[in-house]
Design an enzyme around this catalytic site. Sequence first.
Site, PDB file in Angstrom:
ATOM      1  N   ARG A 314       0.802  -1.239   0.000  1.00 57.11           N
ATOM      2  CA  ARG A 314       0.000   0.000   0.000  1.00 57.11           C
ATOM      3  C   ARG A 314       0.833   1.286   0.000  1.00 57.11           C
ATOM      4  O   ARG A 314       0.526   2.192  -0.769  1.00 57.11           O
ATOM      5  CB  ARG A 314      -0.998   0.009   1.167  1.00 57.11           C
ATOM      6  CG  ARG A 314      -1.954  -1.196   1.151  1.00 57.11           C
ATOM      7  CD  ARG A 314      -3.142  -1.037   2.084  1.00 57.11           C
ATOM      8  NE  ARG A 314      -4.069  -0.070   1.571  1.00 57.11           N
ATOM      9  CZ  ARG A 314      -4.215   1.157   2.018  1.00 57.11           C
ATOM     10  NH1 ARG A 314      -3.505   1.569   3.042  1.00 57.11           N
ATOM     11  NH2 ARG A 314      -5.064   1.960   1.460  1.00 57.11           N
ATOM     12  N   CYS A 344      14.648  -3.936  -3.825  1.00 61.81           N
ATOM     13  CA  CYS A 344      15.494  -3.076  -4.653  1.00 61.81           C
ATOM     14  C   CYS A 344      14.675  -2.153  -5.528  1.00 61.81           C
ATOM     15  O   CYS A 344      14.659  -2.291  -6.762  1.00 61.81           O
ATOM     16  CB  CYS A 344      16.447  -3.938  -5.462  1.00 61.81           C
ATOM     17  SG  CYS A 344      17.592  -4.761  -4.371  1.00 61.81           S
ATOM     18  N   TYR A 373      -6.009  -5.579   2.789  1.00 61.49           N
ATOM     19  CA  TYR A 373      -5.138  -5.302   1.644  1.00 61.49           C
ATOM     20  C   TYR A 373      -3.661  -5.290   2.033  1.00 61.49           C
ATOM     21  O   TYR A 373      -2.864  -4.564   1.472  1.00 61.49           O
ATOM     22  CB  TYR A 373      -5.545  -3.980   0.969  1.00 61.49           C
ATOM     23  CG  TYR A 373      -7.014  -3.943   0.621  1.00 61.49           C
ATOM     24  CD1 TYR A 373      -7.526  -4.797  -0.345  1.00 61.49           C
ATOM     25  CD2 TYR A 373      -7.899  -3.084   1.276  1.00 61.49           C
ATOM     26  CE1 TYR A 373      -8.885  -4.788  -0.655  1.00 61.49           C
ATOM     27  CE2 TYR A 373      -9.254  -3.072   0.978  1.00 61.49           C
ATOM     28  CZ  TYR A 373      -9.741  -3.921   0.012  1.00 61.49           C
ATOM     29  OH  TYR A 373     -11.078  -3.914  -0.293  1.00 61.49           O
TER      30      TYR A 373
END
Length: 437
Positions: A314, A344, A373
């Site tokens: 999120r 990365c 979520y």
Amino acid sequence: MIAETFHRRDGRLWCEGVDLADLAERWGTPLYVYSATAVRRRVRRFRTAFAGLPVRFCYAVKANPHLALLRLLAREGVGADTVSAGEIRRAVRAGIAPADIVFAGVAKTDEEIRLALELGILQFNVESREELARIDAIAGALGRTAPVALRVNPDVAAATHDKIATGRRTDKFGLPPEEAVDAVRLAARLPHVTPVGIHLHIGSQITDLAPFRTAYARVFALVDRLAGEGIRLRRLDLGGGFGVRYRDEEPVAPEAVAALVAELLAGRELELVFEPGRAFVAEAGVLLTRVVYRKESAGRHLLVVDAGMNDLLRPALYDAWHGILPVTAADAPEETVDVVGPVCESGDVLGRRRRLPQLARGDLLAIATVGAYGAAMASTYNSRPRPAEVLVAGDRAVRITPRREPEEDMARECIPAWLDGAGATSPGGGDGDGGPP
Ligand code: LLP
């Protein structure tokens, strides 16, 4: 967070009757931890608010599809809002009756439609005329009749993140009111579908009542119009979208939504469905993560932690703000830090410019309000494990999902024989060696 379910005891963060640091010690980090009591409280708050109204709740499985949470919700009398065969199967496996399942989604496949028909779900939330025709054909072939609700796109822009608004004309969802009415008329003529209702969902994490009022009023008006033509709909599915407090938002109170729909119902004989996802589970979850390194760079203090955007997407995807709390060591002097993950990508930042007590390698943090979520959107990006999950109820903690190790994925992969000339090297799920390309 709900104080009664996540709280501090002697400076340490607890979930119900369990010390979170003990869970991290036992099962490692990153670790999702959910409070069963928090989920139950949220559901009961909605139930109480809507008491006396003809309302059923179908939890949006996508928010957190874990079987244990679905079972807990089933025990609370909650049904399911699903968007795939996988979600339907989960709901059924968890004990939710097919008659309490609605099936939405913009790309229902024949196979999914067949499954839903064979199970006998409550209704299909239909997105287009073409989909309607497809459902009619498949229901005909199976000798069934499909209950359908047409999804209306009410053209209401709710103040939320662009990527989770769904009720604007330009979004891909539903049909504009005129076209939806036409589609209901078509449904009334088709032999193997029965129009039972209208569906709408205008977006997620909405914290203002006004867009709900506008959108709901539009579909109530459509129901009246259709009744005037002799098409009597029995159900309105008003979707989900009720926001929660991540930082300082003032979420819409369930009581305010209940008052609104009571006013709109005004004696009409309609059943209402709501599809809350986030509002039921977001506040019930934290993600535990450990500091791996401290890094001082260009005048910034970075805390590099072992949870990243693969575990909690999120912040990277929606610039979402989640509270970040120390699990222990809460009384050290404060500093301003950026909390960054191991992935990365520059976007793998869990929180910028946070005031936290000075922490060192090995210290634990809890990322708040991740029950919805969070794990649901986790991936194995960077060949990282998928995090384990724990459900707490009182002083009991059960690991409800073990960590998924990269080894399990590798075991399913195969290297074609032509790459080494010695036969496929893995017993995994590949389709034979295929020969040279
Ligand atoms: N019903 C339908 C048709 C939906 O599309 C959704 C969510 C819901 C109900 C449940 O909405 P809720 O009550 O949870 O707001 N991944 C995003 C949220 C995407 C929501 C998609 N649809 C996030 O992390 O904010």
